[in-house]
Enzyme design. Structure first.
Site, PDB file in Angstrom:
ATOM      1  N   ASP A  34      78.905 -28.126   4.094  1.00 37.29           N
ATOM      2  CA  ASP A  34      78.442 -27.964   5.474  1.00 37.29           C
ATOM      3  C   ASP A  34      78.620 -29.265   6.260  1.00 37.29           C
ATOM      4  O   ASP A  34      78.554 -30.354   5.697  1.00 37.29           O
ATOM      5  CB  ASP A  34      76.962 -27.571   5.442  1.00 37.29           C
ATOM      6  CG  ASP A  34      76.528 -26.894   6.726  1.00 37.29           C
ATOM      7  OD1 ASP A  34      77.390 -26.585   7.565  1.00 37.29           O
ATOM      8  OD2 ASP A  34      75.315 -26.678   6.884  1.00 37.29           O
ATOM      9  N   ASN A  82      81.143 -15.729   8.425  1.00 32.03           N
ATOM     10  CA  ASN A  82      82.010 -16.655   9.167  1.00 32.03           C
ATOM     11  C   ASN A  82      83.021 -15.957  10.087  1.00 32.03           C
ATOM     12  O   ASN A  82      83.602 -16.582  10.971  1.00 32.03           O
ATOM     13  CB  ASN A  82      82.759 -17.608   8.213  1.00 32.03           C
ATOM     14  CG  ASN A  82      81.886 -18.719   7.662  1.00 32.03           C
ATOM     15  OD1 ASN A  82      82.172 -19.289   6.610  1.00 32.03           O
ATOM     16  ND2 ASN A  82      80.799 -19.050   8.357  1.00 32.03           N
ATOM     17  N   ARG A 202      74.232 -29.133  -1.360  1.00 34.84           N
ATOM     18  CA  ARG A 202      74.479 -28.717   0.020  1.00 34.84           C
ATOM     19  C   ARG A 202      74.521 -29.967   0.890  1.00 34.84           C
ATOM     20  O   ARG A 202      73.588 -30.780   0.849  1.00 34.84           O
ATOM     21  CB  ARG A 202      73.413 -27.751   0.532  1.00 34.84           C
ATOM     22  CG  ARG A 202      73.713 -27.340   1.973  1.00 34.84           C
ATOM     23  CD  ARG A 202      73.022 -26.106   2.452  1.00 34.84           C
ATOM     24  NE  ARG A 202      73.613 -25.726   3.730  1.00 34.84           N
ATOM     25  CZ  ARG A 202      73.578 -24.524   4.258  1.00 34.84           C
ATOM     26  NH1 ARG A 202      72.965 -23.562   3.644  1.00 34.84           N
ATOM     27  NH2 ARG A 202      74.145 -24.280   5.422  1.00 34.84           N
TER      28      ARG A 202
HETATM   29  C1  FPP Z   1      81.343 -25.426   7.258  1.00 34.48           C
HETATM   30  O1  FPP Z   1      81.293 -26.481   8.185  1.00 34.48           O
HETATM   31  C2  FPP Z   1      82.466 -25.459   6.335  1.00 34.48           C
HETATM   32  C3  FPP Z   1      83.400 -24.470   6.173  1.00 34.48           C
HETATM   33  C4  FPP Z   1      83.461 -23.238   7.005  1.00 34.48           C
HETATM   34  C5  FPP Z   1      84.363 -24.588   5.042  1.00 34.48           C
HETATM   35  C6  FPP Z   1      85.808 -24.861   5.428  1.00 34.48           C
HETATM   36  C7  FPP Z   1      86.655 -24.860   4.221  1.00 34.48           C
HETATM   37  C8  FPP Z   1      87.133 -25.961   3.551  1.00 34.48           C
HETATM   38  C9  FPP Z   1      86.837 -27.317   3.980  1.00 34.48           C
HETATM   39  C10 FPP Z   1      87.945 -25.857   2.273  1.00 34.48           C
HETATM   40  C11 FPP Z   1      89.126 -24.953   2.167  1.00 34.48           C
HETATM   41  C12 FPP Z   1      89.669 -24.997   0.807  1.00 34.48           C
HETATM   42  C13 FPP Z   1      90.684 -24.322   0.167  1.00 34.48           C
HETATM   43  C14 FPP Z   1      90.966 -24.626  -1.245  1.00 34.48           C
HETATM   44  C15 FPP Z   1      91.533 -23.296   0.766  1.00 34.48           C
HETATM   45  P1  FPP Z   1      80.694 -26.069   9.609  1.00 34.48           P
HETATM   46  O2  FPP Z   1      81.838 -25.665  10.469  1.00 34.48           O
HETATM   47  O3  FPP Z   1      79.648 -25.028   9.412  1.00 34.48           O
HETATM   48  O4  FPP Z   1      80.051 -27.397  10.108  1.00 34.48           O
HETATM   49  P2  FPP Z   1      78.849 -27.511  11.165  1.00 34.48           P
HETATM   50  O5  FPP Z   1      77.653 -26.915  10.490  1.00 34.48           O
HETATM   51  O6  FPP Z   1      78.737 -28.991  11.372  1.00 34.48           O
HETATM   52  O7  FPP Z   1      79.272 -26.769  12.384  1.00 34.48           O
END
Ligand code: FPP
Length: 259
Positions: A34, A82, A202
């Site tokens: 996160d 998501n 987390r």
């Molecule tokens: C949330 O941050 C994180 C994600 C939605 C994960 C994104 C995926 C990766 C980094 C890895 C992909 C890997 C592979 C192997 C394909 P957020 O956007 O919720 O952050 P915020 O809470 O600060 O808005």
């Protein structure tokens, strides 16, 4: 976007920090990555740049876990919720997953990583599904770390799916309801065959499970850090493992059980 997991065949291995006891490491670490959006915002960058940097943090974490002898790493890459993000961000993430997978597959194979994608993969773009099928097949026999990427994953959806699959077996007469126990139930989850995570990390300070591995995290130790995911590095992983090693795990009993 051109940094590959390994640029040559003999990358430097990370040695286990002296502060950690090799005999008491978690066998399986799960992470909720996160804070990508906040990391980008703090730098005046578009949110998606945080996801790009998040991939680097994930590669770093996978390598460290592998080098330190942790058997499995499970990361929450995309939840069933998501899809509610802005369309451009969802598209960016799907394209990012495709690019990363295409780019890193050779290194994953070379480094003996066994990759699997857990979740309902049907709604994913067909190009991504093809890459996932290919990567899963090509790394299935690898003897190294198990790397599970939860994609279009939701804990409740996974439990409902397991219940349906068991009900279908009961309906055909293959199974009697009295035979259903925890082992049989767990065998119908996406994680079938994987042991439960010992530690959940987390990042970015949120104190929630967010529909992640609801069944599997029953006895996991929780480590919540303020570090934003793109900044998650060796020191942050070491701190999480030190925290884990400071805990007494009792699984509902009174004696501490290791690891
Ligand atoms: C949330 O941050 C994180 C994600 C939605 C994960 C994104 C995926 C990766 C980094 C890895 C992909 C890997 C592979 C192997 C394909 P957020 O956007 O919720 O952050 P915020 O809470 O600060 O808005």
């Amino acid at each position: 976007m051109s940094r590959a997991l390994a640029t040559n065949h003999d990358r430097t291995r990370h040695t286990l920090p002296a502060s950690l006891d090799a005999a008491r490491l978690p066998a399986h670490v799960a992470v909720i990555m996160d804070g990508n959006g906040r990391w980008a915002r703090q730098r005046g960058l578009p949110r998606v740049m945080g996801h790009r940097e998040g991939v680097e943090a994930l590669k770093r974490t996978l390598r460290l876990c592998s080098d330190w002898g942790i058997g499995a790493l499970t990361a929450y890459a995309f939840s069933t919720e998501n899809w509610n993000r802005p369309g451009e961000e969802v598209t960016f993430l799907m394209t990012l997953f495709e690019r990363v997978l295409a780019r890193e597959l050779e290194a994953l194979e070379r480094e003996q990583v066994r990759i699997r994608f857990l979740g309902d993969l049907e709604p994913l773009p067909s190009g991504l599904r093809q890459l996932i099928a290919d990567a899963t097949e090509r790394t299935a026999a690898n003897a190294g770390i198990h790397f599970n990427v939860c994609t279009n994953y939701g804990g409740r959806a996974e439990l409902v799916r397991a219940a349906r699959r068991l009900a279908a077996r009961v309906a055909t007469g293959e199974l009697d309801p009295t035979q259903i126990d925890e082992t049989l139930f767990a065998a119908e989850l996406h994680t079938a065959g994987e042991r439960d995570p010992d530690l959940l990390i987390r990042t970015s300070g949120e104190q929630r499970i967010s529909n992640f591995l609801l069944w599997q995290l029953a006895y996991a130790e929780l480590h919540i850090t303020e570090v934003l995911w793109p900044d998650f590095d060796e020191a942050a992983l070491e701190a999480a493992l030190r925290d884990y090693q400071s805990r007494q795990r009792r699984f509902g009993g009174v004696e501490a059980i290791l690891p």
